[in-house]
Design a protein around this motif. Structure first.
Motif, PDB file in Angstrom:
ATOM      1  N   SER A  21     -22.486  -0.020 -46.583  1.00  0.00           N
ATOM      2  CA  SER A  21     -23.321  -0.911 -47.377  1.00  0.00           C
ATOM      3  C   SER A  21     -23.967  -0.154 -48.540  1.00  0.00           C
ATOM      4  N   ARG A  22     -24.410   1.043 -48.284  1.00  0.00           N
ATOM      5  CA  ARG A  22     -25.055   1.848 -49.328  1.00  0.00           C
ATOM      6  C   ARG A  22     -24.061   2.210 -50.433  1.00  0.00           C
ATOM      7  N   ILE A  23     -22.834   2.523 -50.057  1.00  0.00           N
ATOM      8  CA  ILE A  23     -21.819   2.848 -51.054  1.00  0.00           C
ATOM      9  C   ILE A  23     -21.469   1.590 -51.859  1.00  0.00           C
ATOM     10  N   GLY A  24     -21.342   0.461 -51.174  1.00  0.00           N
ATOM     11  CA  GLY A  24     -21.068  -0.799 -51.874  1.00  0.00           C
ATOM     12  C   GLY A  24     -22.180  -1.183 -52.823  1.00  0.00           C
ATOM     13  N   ALA A  25     -23.422  -0.975 -52.412  1.00  0.00           N
ATOM     14  CA  ALA A  25     -24.570  -1.352 -53.239  1.00  0.00           C
ATOM     15  C   ALA A  25     -24.659  -0.505 -54.504  1.00  0.00           C
ATOM     16  N   ALA A  26     -24.052   0.656 -54.503  1.00  0.00           N
ATOM     17  CA  ALA A  26     -24.083   1.509 -55.693  1.00  0.00           C
ATOM     18  C   ALA A  26     -23.361   0.847 -56.864  1.00  0.00           C
ATOM     19  N   THR A  27     -22.463  -0.113 -56.575  1.00  0.00           N
ATOM     20  CA  THR A  27     -21.746  -0.818 -57.638  1.00  0.00           C
ATOM     21  C   THR A  27     -22.519  -2.030 -58.138  1.00  0.00           C
ATOM     22  N   GLU A  28     -23.454  -2.540 -57.339  1.00  0.00           N
ATOM     23  CA  GLU A  28     -24.357  -3.643 -57.700  1.00  0.00           C
ATOM     24  C   GLU A  28     -23.647  -4.797 -58.396  1.00  0.00           C
ATOM     25  N   ARG A  29     -22.866  -5.545 -57.628  1.00  0.00           N
ATOM     26  CA  ARG A  29     -22.182  -6.724 -58.158  1.00  0.00           C
ATOM     27  C   ARG A  29     -22.714  -7.974 -57.475  1.00  0.00           C
ATOM     28  N   ARG A  30     -22.735  -9.059 -58.184  1.00  0.00           N
ATOM     29  CA  ARG A  30     -23.285 -10.301 -57.643  1.00  0.00           C
ATOM     30  C   ARG A  30     -22.420 -10.903 -56.545  1.00  0.00           C
ATOM     31  N   ASN A  31     -21.147 -10.506 -56.465  1.00  0.00           N
ATOM     32  CA  ASN A  31     -20.260 -11.020 -55.420  1.00  0.00           C
ATOM     33  C   ASN A  31     -20.292 -10.153 -54.164  1.00  0.00           C
ATOM     34  N   HIS A  32     -21.228  -9.233 -54.091  1.00  0.00           N
ATOM     35  CA  HIS A  32     -21.353  -8.350 -52.928  1.00  0.00           C
ATOM     36  C   HIS A  32     -22.560  -8.727 -52.078  1.00  0.00           C
ATOM     37  N   PHE A  33     -22.336  -8.728 -50.771  1.00  0.00           N
ATOM     38  CA  PHE A  33     -23.431  -8.926 -49.813  1.00  0.00           C
ATOM     39  C   PHE A  33     -23.500  -7.687 -48.941  1.00  0.00           C
ATOM     40  N   TYR A  34     -24.659  -7.074 -48.906  1.00  0.00           N
ATOM     41  CA  TYR A  34     -24.852  -5.827 -48.169  1.00  0.00           C
ATOM     42  C   TYR A  34     -25.631  -6.108 -46.889  1.00  0.00           C
ATOM     43  N   MET A  35     -25.013  -5.834 -45.750  1.00  0.00           N
ATOM     44  CA  MET A  35     -25.724  -5.967 -44.480  1.00  0.00           C
ATOM     45  C   MET A  35     -26.730  -4.814 -44.420  1.00  0.00           C
ATOM     46  N   VAL A 162     -30.158   0.620 -49.489  1.00  0.00           N
ATOM     47  CA  VAL A 162     -30.238  -0.639 -50.218  1.00  0.00           C
ATOM     48  C   VAL A 162     -31.716  -1.002 -50.298  1.00  0.00           C
ATOM     49  N   THR A 163     -32.214  -1.154 -51.521  1.00  0.00           N
ATOM     50  CA  THR A 163     -33.652  -1.399 -51.684  1.00  0.00           C
ATOM     51  C   THR A 163     -33.988  -2.837 -52.021  1.00  0.00           C
ATOM     52  N   ASP A 164     -33.004  -3.606 -52.462  1.00  0.00           N
ATOM     53  CA  ASP A 164     -33.254  -5.012 -52.762  1.00  0.00           C
ATOM     54  C   ASP A 164     -33.623  -5.721 -51.452  1.00  0.00           C
ATOM     55  N   HIS A 165     -34.554  -6.627 -51.522  1.00  0.00           N
ATOM     56  CA  HIS A 165     -34.934  -7.391 -50.332  1.00  0.00           C
ATOM     57  C   HIS A 165     -33.789  -8.300 -49.929  1.00  0.00           C
ATOM     58  N   LEU A 166     -33.675  -8.557 -48.650  1.00  0.00           N
ATOM     59  CA  LEU A 166     -32.605  -9.399 -48.141  1.00  0.00           C
ATOM     60  C   LEU A 166     -32.587 -10.755 -48.844  1.00  0.00           C
ATOM     61  N   GLU A 167     -33.760 -11.286 -49.151  1.00  0.00           N
ATOM     62  CA  GLU A 167     -33.817 -12.582 -49.840  1.00  0.00           C
ATOM     63  C   GLU A 167     -33.147 -12.502 -51.208  1.00  0.00           C
ATOM     64  N   GLY A 168     -33.342 -11.398 -51.913  1.00  0.00           N
ATOM     65  CA  GLY A 168     -32.715 -11.231 -53.225  1.00  0.00           C
ATOM     66  C   GLY A 168     -31.212 -11.087 -53.126  1.00  0.00           C
ATOM     67  N   ILE A 169     -30.765 -10.329 -52.150  1.00  0.00           N
ATOM     68  CA  ILE A 169     -29.322 -10.156 -51.933  1.00  0.00           C
ATOM     69  C   ILE A 169     -28.703 -11.507 -51.604  1.00  0.00           C
ATOM     70  N   THR A 170     -29.336 -12.235 -50.709  1.00  0.00           N
ATOM     71  CA  THR A 170     -28.829 -13.541 -50.281  1.00  0.00           C
ATOM     72  C   THR A 170     -28.794 -14.525 -51.446  1.00  0.00           C
ATOM     73  N   ALA A 171     -29.851 -14.578 -52.240  1.00  0.00           N
ATOM     74  CA  ALA A 171     -29.912 -15.514 -53.362  1.00  0.00           C
ATOM     75  C   ALA A 171     -28.816 -15.215 -54.386  1.00  0.00           C
ATOM     76  N   ARG A 172     -28.639 -13.956 -54.721  1.00  0.00           N
ATOM     77  CA  ARG A 172     -27.628 -13.572 -55.713  1.00  0.00           C
ATOM     78  C   ARG A 172     -26.230 -13.917 -55.201  1.00  0.00           C
ATOM     79  N   PHE A 173     -25.944 -13.590 -53.941  1.00  0.00           N
ATOM     80  CA  PHE A 173     -24.632 -13.846 -53.349  1.00  0.00           C
ATOM     81  C   PHE A 173     -24.378 -15.350 -53.229  1.00  0.00           C
ATOM     82  N   SER A 174     -25.387 -16.100 -52.805  1.00  0.00           N
ATOM     83  CA  SER A 174     -25.251 -17.560 -52.677  1.00  0.00           C
ATOM     84  C   SER A 174     -24.973 -18.201 -54.032  1.00  0.00           C
TER      85      SER A 174
END
Length: 181
Positions: A21-35, A162-174
């Motif tokens: 998840s940390r490696i994926g988050a380094a790319t910071e794309r809106r189509n990514h969801f990080y557990m 991953v420092t973004d709050h889960l709500e932010g990750i969820t909103a962006r992905f949704s």
């Protein structure tokens, strides 16, 4: 993992918790969801995304995570037309928790996937093999795919948590998953 993201940059992508998840988050794309927790549930979440959106979904999982909760294989395999690719990065260790050995290499993970109903199963151990398997499967979507990728443990320090709050990750992905009008 970089190879998979380069081959399939626009797919909804779910990353398991920990270093993946940390490696994926380094790319910071809106189509990514990080557990950011819930080890072992990336495939279950990815299955839900694929079922509800009808879009080919990539799940980037680890051997330890899959071993933590193999029921996801049963659920994904039970849907023969599921547009899902599960990429399991098997380094033989629980890297995120200290590098303890996992029993992944002693278990026939591709055999599990076949037994659960995955109609397309690949084992790769090179970047070229991974590219070939992913490109083949992206050309003929609509069946659950299992890609067992044998890798060596990474010795580089992982990216930051991953420092973004889960709500932010969820909103962006949704928002990304919403149909375009």
């Amino acid at each position: 993992m970089a190879v998979a993201l380069a081959v399939a940059p626009d797919l909804p992508t779910v990353f398991t918790t920990g270093f993946i998840s940390r490696i994926g988050a380094a790319t910071e794309r809106r189509n990514h969801f990080y557990m950011t927790g819930s080890m072992g549930l990336a495939l279950s979440l990815g299955t839900g995304v694929a079922l509800s959106s009808g879009r080919t979904t990539l799940v980037v999982d680890g051997d330890g995570s899959l071993l933590m909760n193999p029921v996801g294989l049963i659920m994904a395999g039970a849907a023969p037309d599921l547009p899902l690719i599960q990429l399991v990065l098997d380094d033989g260790v629980y890297d995120s928790t200290g590098g303890q050995c996992s029993p992944g290499r002693q278990v026939d993970l591709p055999g599990w996937a076949r037994a659960c109903g995955f109609s397309h199963v690949h084992t790769v151990d090179t970047e070229t093999g991974l590219k070939r398997a992913l490109r083949l499967e992206l050309e003929q979507p609509g069946a659950p795919v299992f890609v067992h990728c044998l890798v060596t443990p990474d010795t580089a320090p992982p990216p930051p948590r991953v420092t973004d709050h889960l709500e932010g990750i969820t909103a962006r992905f949704s928002e990304f998953l919403q149909p375009q009008v």
